[in-house]
Structures are given as C-alpha cells and as structure tokens.
Design a protein around this motif. Structure first.
Motif, mmCIF file in Angstrom:
data_model
loop_
_atom_site.group_PDB
_atom_site.id
_atom_site.type_symbol
_atom_site.label_atom_id
_atom_site.label_comp_id
_atom_site.label_asym_id
_atom_site.label_seq_id
_atom_site.Cartn_x
_atom_site.Cartn_y
_atom_site.Cartn_z
ATOM 1 N N LYS A 51 -12.296 -10.799 14.439
ATOM 2 C CA LYS A 51 -11.841 -9.775 15.390
ATOM 3 C C LYS A 51 -11.536 -8.468 14.693
ATOM 4 C CE LYS A 51 -10.048 -11.818 19.605
ATOM 5 N NZ LYS A 51 -8.903 -11.822 20.539
ATOM 6 N N LEU A 52 -11.827 -7.385 15.383
ATOM 7 C CA LEU A 52 -11.501 -6.037 14.924
ATOM 8 C C LEU A 52 -10.350 -5.484 15.746
ATOM 9 C CD1 LEU A 52 -15.153 -4.633 14.819
ATOM 10 C CD2 LEU A 52 -13.709 -4.992 12.805
ATOM 11 N N PHE A 64 -20.818 3.644 13.750
ATOM 12 C CA PHE A 64 -19.689 3.837 12.842
ATOM 13 C C PHE A 64 -18.789 2.598 12.920
ATOM 14 C CE2 PHE A 64 -21.353 7.988 12.869
ATOM 15 C CZ PHE A 64 -20.813 8.688 11.798
ATOM 16 N N ILE A 65 -18.407 2.090 11.748
ATOM 17 C CA ILE A 65 -17.749 0.787 11.625
ATOM 18 C C ILE A 65 -16.432 0.940 10.872
ATOM 19 C CG2 ILE A 65 -17.990 -1.499 10.564
ATOM 20 C CD1 ILE A 65 -21.066 -1.027 10.841
ATOM 21 N N PRO A 66 -15.379 0.213 11.296
ATOM 22 C CA PRO A 66 -14.110 0.232 10.534
ATOM 23 C C PRO A 66 -14.332 -0.283 9.118
ATOM 24 C CG PRO A 66 -13.798 -0.793 12.692
ATOM 25 C CD PRO A 66 -15.265 -0.644 12.498
ATOM 26 N N VAL A 67 -14.151 0.571 8.143
ATOM 27 C CA VAL A 67 -14.493 0.214 6.770
ATOM 28 C C VAL A 67 -13.538 -0.832 6.196
ATOM 29 C CG1 VAL A 67 -13.166 2.102 5.722
ATOM 30 C CG2 VAL A 67 -15.146 1.164 4.517
ATOM 31 N N LEU A 119 -11.841 8.950 12.711
ATOM 32 C CA LEU A 119 -10.521 8.334 12.680
ATOM 33 C C LEU A 119 -10.164 7.894 14.089
ATOM 34 C CD1 LEU A 119 -8.214 7.760 10.649
ATOM 35 C CD2 LEU A 119 -7.122 9.846 11.492
ATOM 36 N N LYS A 120 -9.869 6.607 14.258
ATOM 37 C CA LYS A 120 -9.535 6.087 15.583
ATOM 38 C C LYS A 120 -8.413 5.068 15.457
ATOM 39 C CE LYS A 120 -11.458 3.690 19.615
ATOM 40 N NZ LYS A 120 -12.640 2.992 20.181
ATOM 41 N N ASN A 121 -7.322 5.323 16.147
ATOM 42 C CA ASN A 121 -6.168 4.413 16.138
ATOM 43 C C ASN A 121 -5.745 4.037 14.726
ATOM 44 O OD1 ASN A 121 -6.288 4.456 18.944
ATOM 45 N ND2 ASN A 121 -7.422 2.532 19.071
#
Length: 457
Positions: A51-52, A64-67, A119-121
C-alpha cells in the motif's frame, strides 16, 4: 606437418591463458520488479501487493511515483532534511540528493537534471524514468520497472560470508527439507521454485501449501542447474550444506547453505533465516515452541536409569542409520539409546546377526521401509529379540514428510518416539500435540482424516 602441430600448440596455449567464458548472468544482481498504477494506492513489488500513502500521478505521459516507497522496498535508506527541504537516498553505491521544487540533483557527487519533482501530502514523487535512470534500473513498461536491491553481508549456518538482498522476496529452494523451514517464518509465499527431489507426500503438502503442485522445478541440490535458477531471478537460493554451489556462486546468485542434517542444525537454520528474511519474531516464537517440547522430554527422561535400546530401519530392516544421520539424534533426544550410533557413515547395511547381537528393546521402521511391522514380528530368526518378543515394533509417522527426515516434523518424531519409549514419564496427547504443532509451524488446521493418516485409527 610441423606447421600443423605448431598451430595446435599455439591454440592450446591460448586456451590455457584465457579460461572458458563464464555463463551468461555472471554479473547477476538481484532486482526488485515494481508495477504502479495512476491513482491507485496499491502497487506490486515482486508480485507482492503493498500500500501507498500517496498514489502515483500521471503528468502528461509520465508517471510520477512516491520515491520513498521504492527505496524502502529495495532496502535502501532515505531521509528528509526539513531545514534544507532535501532528501538523501543511498542504495548500494548510489547516493542521491534531491530538493523540493528543484530539478537539479546530486548523483554520486555530481550535478544532474531530472523532471521537476511533485510534492503531494508530504511525499516527493519522481518520474518513473528518472527513478530508473538514477538507480541504474530497467524500464519494463510505462508503469513498471526493475531496480537493483540493496545488498548486505550475512553469514550462513556453515559460517560462509554471503551477500544477500536486504529485502528478500524470491527464494529458490534446492533442498526439500530447506523448503519447510520457511513455513514457521511465514515466508512460504516467497518460494518461486522447489527442488526436483520428491520426498514429500505432495497431496498432504498441498493441503498445507495449496500452490505446492504449481510451483515450478528449480533443479536439484545434487546437481543444480544454473540456467534454470537464473530464470526465476531469485533474491536467494537455499540448500543443504553438501550442495555443489561453485557454479551458482560464480554467476553472482546469493546462496545460503543450511546445516539441516541435525535437530540443532534445523533450529539454527530457522534462526538464521528469520534474521535475513526480516522475520526474527516469527523465528523466535517457533524456536520457543519447539525447544519447549524438547526440554519437556528431556526433563522427564534424562534421569531414567534403564534407557531403552532402539534400532532404526531405513529402506529395509537390514539398512540402518550411521552416526551422520539424524535418526540417531532423534533417538538420543527421546533419551533412548541408538544401537547403531557408533556405525560410521550415513545409510549402513547390517546383517540379521548384527540385529540379534544388538537385541534392541524397540525396532522403529521408517515409513518408506520395505519391511512391515508384521513381517518383522513374524520373522522366525528374530523371535528372541526383545523388541519382537514384546511386540515393540513400530512405524515412524509421516504427514508432509517422514518424521525421521531433517525438517521441522522431526520434532514431532521425537515427541512420538519418547511417548513410545516412556509413556509413563512423557505421556503426550499426540493428537492434541499434532494439531498444535501444525498450527504453530505451518499455520494449518489438521482434520480428523489427517490425524488418522498420521497416527492411525
């Protein structure tokens, strides 16, 4: 003619200077395979769903992916500096520094350019293309890719130093008994290939592990096939300590040798695997449970004066276990006396006359023994043997495997045998103990049919 022989000598010299070309895959590096989907909080790493907290974003034709999620699943390190609003990432020899709202990065000490991060949350998202380029991976599709995993040092149960991924998701087992060690660690779903040797009851194994029959063949511990193993892109190969692993190691595949030919080796291997697989709590719980049974038996029987003499028959009555086989330890941990413990080697052939001289109090037949309880009891030559006179001839139980094999079920074999030898002192309720064992070690609830198969009616 002289020229011909001269050419042969030159050719031979070249061959001696330049060794045979290495197998394809000599630079093998364990990788993680990722699959993401725009707007979905679920992603896959090596086919495991995770889960992300922030879903991927599609910007133009770039995902675009959470690194952080990627780096952590690979076993790398990532940290945030709130003062500088920067992120530092280390993955093996790659070091990356990124900044919020900057397209400039520092890659191994040198400036580089990437797509502007999102940048998101509170999470930084990088384009799939940039993640792959920064960390030396391979793009598979617009939403999937492979990246090398963080590697760490460890020492297997034989004391060999090995280099393994910090996060292990794909395991090839070359040794049947090693396969079962993954179950108490809750890591059986990491198995991508199992050995060709069929020593288990596959119907019962499939009850415990429903996909057992569909898992492909990973080759044998006696003669491992490197090309076959490479097909599975393993993070780790597990096998027993006698496996010829030179070719596997030469191509760069991580191999852990497990010394499982003894009860103490089985326990040690569970602890070792729990450490490198990131399940130390599961390993600890399994070891506490298994040791509690062994300690109970010892506390009830170690001070007995008249220890029972036991003869263990393997493939036939006149084939027994030499000192190097686990059957002797099973008898010893039951506080019996193995009459063949001084015989050197593994499987040893003996004569009927030797059995007469041993005069065991109990004869235990392996479930794969060609002789039966009835054939032994009715053997006219054996009528003066104590075990035959007192009708103390038994068949060792089995379920997944025979309880005299070097795998976790051997603990149940010790419990069963101690109950046979010393029923007044030990007095296990074997039905209840079997239920508890398979639930604790294999997370499987035995049925009444299973219990009948194990213990008889």
């Amino acid at each position: 003619m002289k020229r011909f022989f001269a050419l042969i000598l030159i050719f031979a010299l070249i061959l001696s200077i330049f060794p045979n070309a290495p197998l394809k895959g000599a630079s093998y590096v364990p990788t993680g395979t990722f699959a993401f989907k725009e707007g979905s909080s679920i992603f896959k790493i090596d086919n495991f769903e995770k889960k992300l907290d922030v879903a991927p974003i599609l910007k133009g034709d770039m995902l675009f992916i959470p690194v952080r999620a990627v780096v952590e699943e690979l076993g790398g390190t990532i940290s945030y500096n709130p003062k500088e609003k920067s992120i530092s990432i280390t993955l093996n020899d790659t070091k990356v520094n990124l900044w919020v709202n900057k397209s400039t990065v520092i890659l191994n000490g040198k400036n580089d350019e990437i797509e502007m991060p999102i940048l998101k949350n509170g999470r930084m998202l990088l384009s799939l293309k940039d993640i792959v380029n920064l960390f030396g991976g391979t793009i598979i599709s617009s939403n999937s890719f492979e990246l090398p995993k963080q590697l760490v040092e460890a020492y297997d149960t034989t004391g060999r130093k090995i280099i393994v991924p910090k996060k292990i998701n794909k395991i090839v087992s070359l040794y049947p008994m090693a396969t079962l060690l993954l179950f108490p660690l809750k890591k059986e779903d990491c198995i991508v290939a199992i050995p060709t040797a069929k020593v288990f009851n596959m119907d019962n194994f499939s009850k415990v592990f429903p996909k057992a029959k569909s898992i492909p063949d990973g080759s044998s511990f006696k003669d491992p096939n490197v090309e076959t193993i490479l097909k599975f892109k393993p993070d780790l190969v597990i096998t027993n300590a006698t496996t010829p692993i030179k070719k596997i190691v030469e191509v760069g595949i991580p191999v852990a040798l497990l010394d499982v030919e003894s009860v103490s080796g089985i326990l040690k291997s569970i602890q070792f695997l729990g450490t490198i697989l990131g399940t130390p709590t599961e390993a600890k719980n399994a070891l506490i449970y298994l040791n509690s049974k062994l300690n109970y038996i010892d506390s009830k029987t170690k001070y007995l004066q008249n220890k029972k003499k036991v003869y263990f028959a393997l493939g036939r009555l006149t084939q027994t276990a030499g000192s190097s086989l686990i059957q002797n330890e099973i008898i010893a941990r039951s506080n019996g006396v193995s009459v063949t413990s001084t015989l050197k080697g593994g499987k040893v052939d003996v004569s009927i006359e030797q059995i007469l001289n041993y005069n065991p109090d109990y004869i235990i037949l392996a479930p794969y023994c060609n002789d039966t309880v009835q054939s032994v009891l009715s053997n006219s030559v054996l009528q003066n043997v104590n075990a035959v006179k007192n009708k103390n001839v038994y068949v060792m139980p089995q379920f997944i495997g025979s309880y005299d094999l070097p795998e976790p079920e051997s603990i149940l074999g010790i419990m069963w045998l101690s109950n046979i030898l010393y029923p007044n002192e030990v007095n296990f309720n074997l039905k209840n103990e079997a239920k508890e064992f398979y639930k604790a070690i294999f997370n499987y609830n035995l049925t009444d049919e299973d219990l009948k198969y194990i213990l008889g009616s």
